[in-house]
Design a protein around this motif. Structure first.
Motif, PDB file in Angstrom:
ATOM      1  N   ASN A   1       0.812  -1.221   0.000  1.00 57.76           N
ATOM      2  CA  ASN A   1       0.000   0.000   0.000  1.00 57.76           C
ATOM      3  C   ASN A   1       0.842   1.266   0.000  1.00 57.76           C
ATOM      4  N   ALA A   2       2.177   1.135  -0.020  1.00 58.50           N
ATOM      5  CA  ALA A   2       3.025   2.314   0.138  1.00 58.50           C
ATOM      6  C   ALA A   2       4.309   2.163  -0.673  1.00 58.50           C
ATOM      7  N   PRO A   3       4.923   3.286  -1.045  1.00 56.61           N
ATOM      8  CA  PRO A   3       6.094   3.245  -1.929  1.00 56.61           C
ATOM      9  C   PRO A   3       7.263   2.422  -1.410  1.00 56.61           C
ATOM     10  N   MET A   4       7.561   2.483  -0.097  1.00 58.35           N
ATOM     11  CA  MET A   4       8.709   1.748   0.419  1.00 58.35           C
ATOM     12  C   MET A   4       8.545   0.242   0.219  1.00 58.35           C
ATOM     13  N   GLY A   5       7.352  -0.251   0.474  1.00 59.01           N
ATOM     14  CA  GLY A   5       7.100  -1.675   0.304  1.00 59.01           C
ATOM     15  C   GLY A   5       7.079  -2.091  -1.149  1.00 59.01           C
ATOM     16  N   ILE A   6       6.525  -1.232  -2.000  1.00 58.17           N
ATOM     17  CA  ILE A   6       6.511  -1.537  -3.431  1.00 58.17           C
ATOM     18  C   ILE A   6       7.938  -1.658  -3.952  1.00 58.17           C
ATOM     19  N   ARG A   7       8.798  -0.736  -3.544  1.00 66.60           N
ATOM     20  CA  ARG A   7      10.196  -0.798  -3.989  1.00 66.60           C
ATOM     21  C   ARG A   7      10.886  -2.052  -3.479  1.00 66.60           C
ATOM     22  N   ALA A   8      10.579  -2.441  -2.246  1.00 67.53           N
ATOM     23  CA  ALA A   8      11.159  -3.671  -1.706  1.00 67.53           C
ATOM     24  C   ALA A   8      10.734  -4.876  -2.529  1.00 67.53           C
ATOM     25  N   ALA A   9       9.451  -4.939  -2.862  1.00 68.51           N
ATOM     26  CA  ALA A   9       8.939  -6.066  -3.641  1.00 68.51           C
ATOM     27  C   ALA A   9       9.556  -6.113  -5.029  1.00 68.51           C
ATOM     28  N   ARG A  10       9.601  -4.969  -5.684  1.00 74.70           N
ATOM     29  CA  ARG A  10      10.157  -4.932  -7.036  1.00 74.70           C
ATOM     30  C   ARG A  10      11.648  -5.247  -7.026  1.00 74.70           C
ATOM     31  N   SER A  11      12.369  -4.766  -5.989  1.00 79.60           N
ATOM     32  CA  SER A  11      13.798  -5.066  -5.872  1.00 79.60           C
ATOM     33  C   SER A  11      14.040  -6.554  -5.664  1.00 79.60           C
ATOM     34  N   ALA A  12      13.057  -7.229  -5.064  1.00 81.01           N
ATOM     35  CA  ALA A  12      13.160  -8.672  -4.854  1.00 81.01           C
ATOM     36  C   ALA A  12      12.733  -9.463  -6.088  1.00 81.01           C
ATOM     37  N   GLY A  13      12.305  -8.761  -7.126  1.00 83.80           N
ATOM     38  CA  GLY A  13      11.887  -9.427  -8.355  1.00 83.80           C
ATOM     39  C   GLY A  13      10.499 -10.023  -8.291  1.00 83.80           C
ATOM     40  N   LEU A  14       9.624  -9.444  -7.450  1.00 83.01           N
ATOM     41  CA  LEU A  14       8.294 -10.003  -7.228  1.00 83.01           C
ATOM     42  C   LEU A  14       7.207  -9.147  -7.876  1.00 83.01           C
ATOM     43  N   PHE A  15       6.150  -9.798  -8.318  1.00 80.37           N
ATOM     44  CA  PHE A  15       4.968  -9.105  -8.822  1.00 80.37           C
ATOM     45  C   PHE A  15       4.293  -8.411  -7.649  1.00 80.37           C
ATOM     46  N   CYS A  16       3.980  -7.124  -7.806  1.00 80.61           N
ATOM     47  CA  CYS A  16       3.464  -6.341  -6.683  1.00 80.61           C
ATOM     48  C   CYS A  16       2.138  -5.686  -7.033  1.00 80.61           C
ATOM     49  N   ILE A  17       1.148  -5.944  -6.193  1.00 79.64           N
ATOM     50  CA  ILE A  17      -0.160  -5.293  -6.280  1.00 79.64           C
ATOM     51  C   ILE A  17      -0.222  -4.230  -5.190  1.00 79.64           C
ATOM     52  N   ALA A  18      -0.645  -3.032  -5.549  1.00 80.43           N
ATOM     53  CA  ALA A  18      -0.805  -1.954  -4.568  1.00 80.43           C
ATOM     54  C   ALA A  18      -2.286  -1.670  -4.365  1.00 80.43           C
ATOM     55  N   LEU A  19      -2.699  -1.584  -3.110  1.00 78.59           N
ATOM     56  CA  LEU A  19      -4.066  -1.211  -2.763  1.00 78.59           C
ATOM     57  C   LEU A  19      -4.104   0.264  -2.376  1.00 78.59           C
ATOM     58  N   GLN A  20      -5.157   0.946  -2.804  1.00 79.84           N
ATOM     59  CA  GLN A  20      -5.300   2.372  -2.509  1.00 79.84           C
ATOM     60  C   GLN A  20      -6.005   2.580  -1.168  1.00 79.84           C
ATOM     61  N   THR A  21      -5.480   1.944  -0.144  1.00 82.95           N
ATOM     62  CA  THR A  21      -6.095   2.041   1.179  1.00 82.95           C
ATOM     63  C   THR A  21      -5.625   3.262   1.952  1.00 82.95           C
ATOM     64  N   THR A  22      -4.383   3.692   1.718  1.00 84.18           N
ATOM     65  CA  THR A  22      -3.832   4.807   2.494  1.00 84.18           C
ATOM     66  C   THR A  22      -3.254   5.913   1.628  1.00 84.18           C
ATOM     67  N   LEU A  23      -3.042   5.641   0.346  1.00 84.17           N
ATOM     68  CA  LEU A  23      -2.501   6.637  -0.575  1.00 84.17           C
ATOM     69  C   LEU A  23      -3.206   6.510  -1.922  1.00 84.17           C
ATOM     70  N   PRO A  24      -3.355   7.615  -2.647  1.00 87.08           N
ATOM     71  CA  PRO A  24      -3.954   7.536  -3.984  1.00 87.08           C
ATOM     72  C   PRO A  24      -2.989   6.908  -4.986  1.00 87.08           C
ATOM     73  N   ALA A  25      -3.519   6.569  -6.134  1.00 84.35           N
ATOM     74  CA  ALA A  25      -2.745   5.850  -7.148  1.00 84.35           C
ATOM     75  C   ALA A  25      -1.492   6.598  -7.577  1.00 84.35           C
ATOM     76  N   ALA A  26      -1.510   7.916  -7.523  1.00 79.92           N
ATOM     77  CA  ALA A  26      -0.348   8.698  -7.959  1.00 79.92           C
ATOM     78  C   ALA A  26       0.910   8.344  -7.179  1.00 79.92           C
ATOM     79  N   HIS A  27       0.757   7.863  -5.944  1.00 77.48           N
ATOM     80  CA  HIS A  27       1.908   7.506  -5.108  1.00 77.48           C
ATOM     81  C   HIS A  27       2.318   6.044  -5.274  1.00 77.48           C
ATOM     82  N   LEU A  28       1.588   5.293  -6.085  1.00 82.14           N
ATOM     83  CA  LEU A  28       1.766   3.839  -6.143  1.00 82.14           C
ATOM     84  C   LEU A  28       2.195   3.351  -7.519  1.00 82.14           C
ATOM     85  N   GLN A  29       2.694   4.255  -8.339  1.00 84.03           N
ATOM     86  CA  GLN A  29       2.919   3.947  -9.745  1.00 84.03           C
ATOM     87  C   GLN A  29       4.008   2.911  -9.999  1.00 84.03           C
TER      88      GLN A  29
END
Length: 217
Positions: free
Chosen positions: A165-193
């Motif tokens: 749900n947040a940029p730090m976690g998305i970057r961690a997932a992508r750095s690990a080579g994993l498919f990442c789904i972001a939910l707009q629970t705490t931030l709008p889509a603009a922060h989750l690109q």
């Protein structure tokens, strides 16, 4: 096929971000620092002591690691003294679905184990594994938390999907080579690109799992 779903915790499983923010509002103003909610939401996923550093730096009052740990301890103690936050609607149904189709599940979080068990209680047994602050060498946005979960399950990265749900976690997932789904629970889509897929909520996630997950390999 998806072999494992790896969930962030605050903002994905637990609707707890605002309670954490109120904790920072208790701890930081006596030091002359007003906490910034966007800083918290943008850095959510990192350990509390790192968030303390980010909030103080944003206010023009940088602090060292020792002071950051002290402030994080105060905030976490306050947090555990509050009523248990609610889990997001749809979490139980997603776990039910995962159990029916044989998908393993884990929480992969920057929070500490005491906070996690305060919120989850007996619900923690519904996950196959829990990874908290201290269970890996480097926190999010480094890949270590998610790499630890992948290694635990003995699955290839392409068989694991992250829910964040947040940029730090998305970057961690992508750095690990994993498919990442972001939910707009705490931030709008603009922060989750940086995520591979952005969904509005848990209902949409369950629908995606039921309709699309078998095609992900």
């Amino acid at each position: 096929m998806i072999g494992a779903l790896l969930f962030d915790f605050d903002g994905v499983i637990s609707d707890s971000i605002e309670i954490h923010f109120r904790g920072w509002q208790e701890v930081l103003p006596p030091l002359g620092i007003e906490p910034d909610n966007l800083v918290l939401r943008s850095h959510e996923g990192e350990p509390a002591w790192r968030i303390a550093q980010e909030m103080c730096a944003a206010a023009g009052r940088p602090i060292d690691e020792k002071e950051a740990h002290r402030l994080a301890g105060l905030k976490n103690s306050w947090f555990r003294g509050q009523p248990r936050p609610e889990l997001y609607p749809g979490v139980s149904e997603i776990l039910d679905y995962a159990g029916r189709v044989g998908i393993r599940t884990a929480v992969v979080t920057g929070t500490n184990r005491q906070n996690l068990h305060h919120v989850l209680g007996e619900m923690s047994t519904r996950f196959d594994a829990l990874f908290c602050d201290g269970d890996y060498a480097r926190p999010k946005p480094h890949p270590d938390p998610y790499l630890a979960a992948v290694a635990h399950f003995g699955l290839p990265p392409e068989a694991c999907t992250v829910v964040e749900n947040a940029p730090m976690g998305i970057r961690a997932a992508r750095s690990a080579g994993l498919f990442c789904i972001a939910l707009q629970t705490t931030l709008p889509a603009a922060h989750l690109q940086e995520a591979d897929l952005i969904l509005p909520d848990h209902t949409a996630l369950l629908r995606w799992l039921e309709e699309s997950a078998p095609e992900i390999a």
